[in-house]
Design a protein around this motif. Structure first.
Motif, PDB file in Angstrom:
ATOM      1  N   SER A  94       0.806  -1.217   0.000  1.00 38.40           N
ATOM      2  CA  SER A  94       0.000   0.000   0.000  1.00 38.40           C
ATOM      3  C   SER A  94       0.838   1.266   0.000  1.00 38.40           C
ATOM      4  CB  SER A  94      -0.931   0.007   1.204  1.00 38.40           C
ATOM      5  OG  SER A  94      -0.162  -0.007   2.396  1.00 38.40           O
ATOM      6  N   ASP A  95       2.086   1.172   0.442  1.00 41.50           N
ATOM      7  CA  ASP A  95       2.915   2.366   0.491  1.00 41.50           C
ATOM      8  C   ASP A  95       3.828   2.514  -0.728  1.00 41.50           C
ATOM      9  OD1 ASP A  95       4.352   0.170   1.232  1.00 41.50           O
ATOM     10  OD2 ASP A  95       5.535   1.189   2.749  1.00 41.50           O
ATOM     11  N   GLY A 130       4.260   3.783  -4.361  1.00 32.54           N
ATOM     12  CA  GLY A 130       3.616   4.730  -5.253  1.00 32.54           C
ATOM     13  C   GLY A 130       3.810   4.372  -6.714  1.00 32.54           C
TER      14      GLY A 130
END
Length: 137
Positions: free
Chosen positions: A3-4, A6
């Motif tokens: 989720s982190d 980019g």
């Protein structure tokens, strides 16, 4: 899981993968990695199922995510019996005792009542207000 990560990191990883493995071997590498990830997931799920079966029928709804400290506190301490925040440990009573709003409301009502009961010294006998100059000694 990622989720982190980019969009720029994904583009960087894709360019790096093409440079390292080449465009010909890249599909084969991706298939091998996805197959490996599937096997790891299957192994993880089978281990979880085995642990649940060894714990017995009373733990059939057991979730391993509940063992995370934040989830454990949120579920067992803050929600108590599941009927709202703090029901199981009296947290609502503690919050109520620390909340000054009730006392402030009582004080405001007492001040209003005292102000209403006080005789008005600046009112004239006919009900008209008079001007009092407080600057004079």
């Amino acid at each position: 899981m990622f989720s982190d990560v980019g969009p720029m990191e994904l583009v960087t990883l894709a360019v790096l993968a093409v440079l390292l493995f080449g465009p010909d071997r890249l599909p084969e590498i991706i298939q091998n990695v996805t197959g490996f990830l599937r096997k790891v997931r299957e192994l993880s799920e089978s281990a979880k199922d085995e642990i649940r079966s060894e714990l017995g029928p009373e733990f059939k709804d057991f979730e391993f995510e509940d063992l995370h400290p934040r989830t454990f506190v949120r579920k067992h301490v803050l929600h108590g019996d599941g009927e709202g925040l703090g029901d199981g440990f009296g947290l609502d009573e503690i919050r109520g005792a620390l909340d000054p709003r009730a006392e402030l409301t009582q004080v405001a009502e007492a001040v209003r009542e005292a102000a209403d009961e006080m005789p008005r010294e600046d009112a004239a006998p006919g009900g008209a207000a008079t001007y009092v100059d407080l600057r004079k000694p």
